[in-house]
Design an enzyme around this catalytic site. Structure first.
Site, PDB file in Angstrom:
ATOM      1  CG  HIS A 127      -1.710   1.276   1.296  1.00  0.00           C
ATOM      2  ND1 HIS A 127      -2.711   1.607   0.398  1.00  0.00           N
ATOM      3  CD2 HIS A 127      -1.596   2.323   2.133  1.00  0.00           C
ATOM      4  CE1 HIS A 127      -3.176   2.801   0.701  1.00  0.00           C
ATOM      5  NE2 HIS A 127      -2.521   3.259   1.747  1.00  0.00           N
ATOM      6  CE  LYS A 189      -9.532   7.810  -0.777  1.00  0.00           C
ATOM      7  NZ  LYS A 189      -9.246   6.369  -0.879  1.00  0.00           N
ATOM      8  NE  ARG A 191      -9.843   6.308   3.784  1.00  0.00           N
ATOM      9  CZ  ARG A 191     -10.587   5.246   3.505  1.00  0.00           C
ATOM     10  NH1 ARG A 191     -11.537   4.867   4.314  1.00  0.00           N
ATOM     11  NH2 ARG A 191     -10.356   4.549   2.406  1.00  0.00           N
ATOM     12  CG  ASP A 217      -7.584   2.036  -5.022  1.00  0.00           C
ATOM     13  OD1 ASP A 217      -6.405   2.347  -4.743  1.00  0.00           O
ATOM     14  OD2 ASP A 217      -8.560   2.458  -4.373  1.00  0.00           O
ATOM     15  CB  SER A 221     -10.706  -2.052   2.687  1.00  0.00           C
ATOM     16  OG  SER A 221     -10.974  -2.546   3.966  1.00  0.00           O
TER      17      SER A 221
HETATM   18  C1  R5P Z   1      -6.353   4.249  -0.126  1.00  0.00           C
HETATM   19  O1  R5P Z   1      -5.430   5.032  -0.094  1.00  0.00           O
HETATM   20  C2  R5P Z   1      -6.266   2.924  -0.813  1.00  0.00           C
HETATM   21  O2  R5P Z   1      -5.545   2.997  -2.006  1.00  0.00           O
HETATM   22  C3  R5P Z   1      -7.638   2.353  -1.072  1.00  0.00           C
HETATM   23  O3  R5P Z   1      -8.327   3.215  -1.943  1.00  0.00           O
HETATM   24  C4  R5P Z   1      -8.419   2.196   0.194  1.00  0.00           C
HETATM   25  O4  R5P Z   1      -7.613   1.650   1.204  1.00  0.00           O
HETATM   26  C5  R5P Z   1      -9.623   1.330  -0.021  1.00  0.00           C
HETATM   27  O5  R5P Z   1     -10.355   1.246   1.153  1.00  0.00           O
HETATM   28  P1  R5P Z   1     -11.932   1.259   1.101  1.00  0.00           P
HETATM   29  O6  R5P Z   1     -12.368   0.212   0.128  1.00  0.00           O
HETATM   30  O7  R5P Z   1     -12.362   0.935   2.516  1.00  0.00           O
HETATM   31  O8  R5P Z   1     -12.371   2.633   0.700  1.00  0.00           O
END
Ligand code: R5P
Length: 290
Positions: A127, A189, A191, A217, A221
């Site tokens: 990641h 994005k 978060r 991506d 998750s």
């Molecule tokens: C974030 O930086 C990662 O690249 C993924 O986009 C993220 O971890 C995905 O998590 P979720 O499906 O819970 O949004």
């Protein structure tokens, strides 16, 4: 060199494929969970010479992690040439202190791999590159993007646009797009670090109407990031939406929610065994080992 591959319970299928490609001896492992939750891991047979332990650490993350550590520790009794292949490396998102007081658990996990005797680690699309800095042993992170792109090259899509759901993933989207000679873009994005709430802050994109989208991506998750990206793109009357990701965790009903948001297909690799895992990562892993 004689090689033994040990398949952890989270990665038996992939480990067998790796062993086959390497013409190595394959040893499976078994897990027994005691009533108090402790894991007891058993391997059948004696590994020797170069030993490769394959175990992803998807949920149950801590159980899969302790199994990986136990297997490496056992392998170390037979050889010093231990390669830990952790195709999906959990904890890599905990690579820095985002909020005051947060513990960088990746640092602890990195120490554990060294302590049990791993000489080298191979991961697929970790990641964060920052996560790798916590290791005091060599770690190779390989990209599954070329394999994912190969899969998409066989689909008949309408003037596709490659989209990263956030700026952090822009180089991945660029790599994917370049391989297929396509355009790419990245969304803005946000978060909320406390609530986990995701918002897309980008303003409308030009040239999306009617075009098929490929969202790229590293992992899915909860599906929150993908769903927000799809809603944003659908509002602009795009065509079909496809998702390409290396690690499909797909927690709870994430897959259903993503489909309901309007995604035609989710394509992932077998770093995590899922229905969506139609892209094999064994070849790139073997190339990284050899
Ligand atoms: C974030 O930086 C990662 O690249 C993924 O986009 C993220 O971890 C995905 O998590 P979720 O499906 O819970 O949004």
């Amino acid at each position: 060199m004689f090689t033994t591959v040990i398949g952890g319970t989270a990665s038996q299928g992939l480990a067998k494929k790796i062993a086959k490609r390497l013409r190595a001896k394959y040893l499976k492992s078994e897990l027994k969970v005691f009533p108090d939750g402790e894991s007891k891991v058993t391997i059948y047979g004696k590994p020797r010479d170069r030993i490769i332990v394959v175990q992803s650490t998807y949920p149950p993350v801590d159980s899969n992690l302790i199994q990986a550590l136990a297997l490496i520790s056992k392998a170390r009794e037979y050889s010093s040439k231990i390669i830990a292949v952790i195709p999906y490396f959990g904890y890599a998102r905990q690579d820095r202190e985002f909020l005051p007081g947060e513990i960088i658990t990746m640092k602890t996990v990195a120490k554990l791999f060294k302590a049990v005797g791993a000489a080298k680690i191979v991961v697929v699309d970790v990641h964060s590159k920052i996560a790798l800095k916590h290791f005091k042993i060599p770690v190779k992170s390989i990209s599954a993007v070329p394999e994912l792109a190969k899969y998409f090259s066989r689909l008949n899509l309408n003037n596709p646009l490659v989209v990263s759901p956030d700026f952090g993933g822009v180089s991945r989207a660029r790599e994917f797009a370049k391989l297929l000679n396509l355009d790419y873009t990245a969304l803005l994005k946000r978060r909320d670090r406390k609530t986990g709430k995701i918002e897309i802050k980008s303003s409308s994109l030009r040239n999306v109407r009617g075009r098929d989208m490929i969202i790229v991506d590293d992992m899915i998750s909860t599906g929150g990031s993908i769903i927000k990206a799809v809603e944003f793109l659908k509002k602009q009357n795009c065509g079909r939406v496809y998702v390409a990701c290396t690690h499909a965790l797909l927690i709870n009903d994430a897959e259903k929610k993503i489909r309901l948001a309007g995604v035609s297909k989710i394509i992932s690799t077998n770093t995590i065994p899922r229905k969506t895992a139609v892209v094999d990562s064994s070849k790139i892993i073997v190339n990284a080992i050899s």
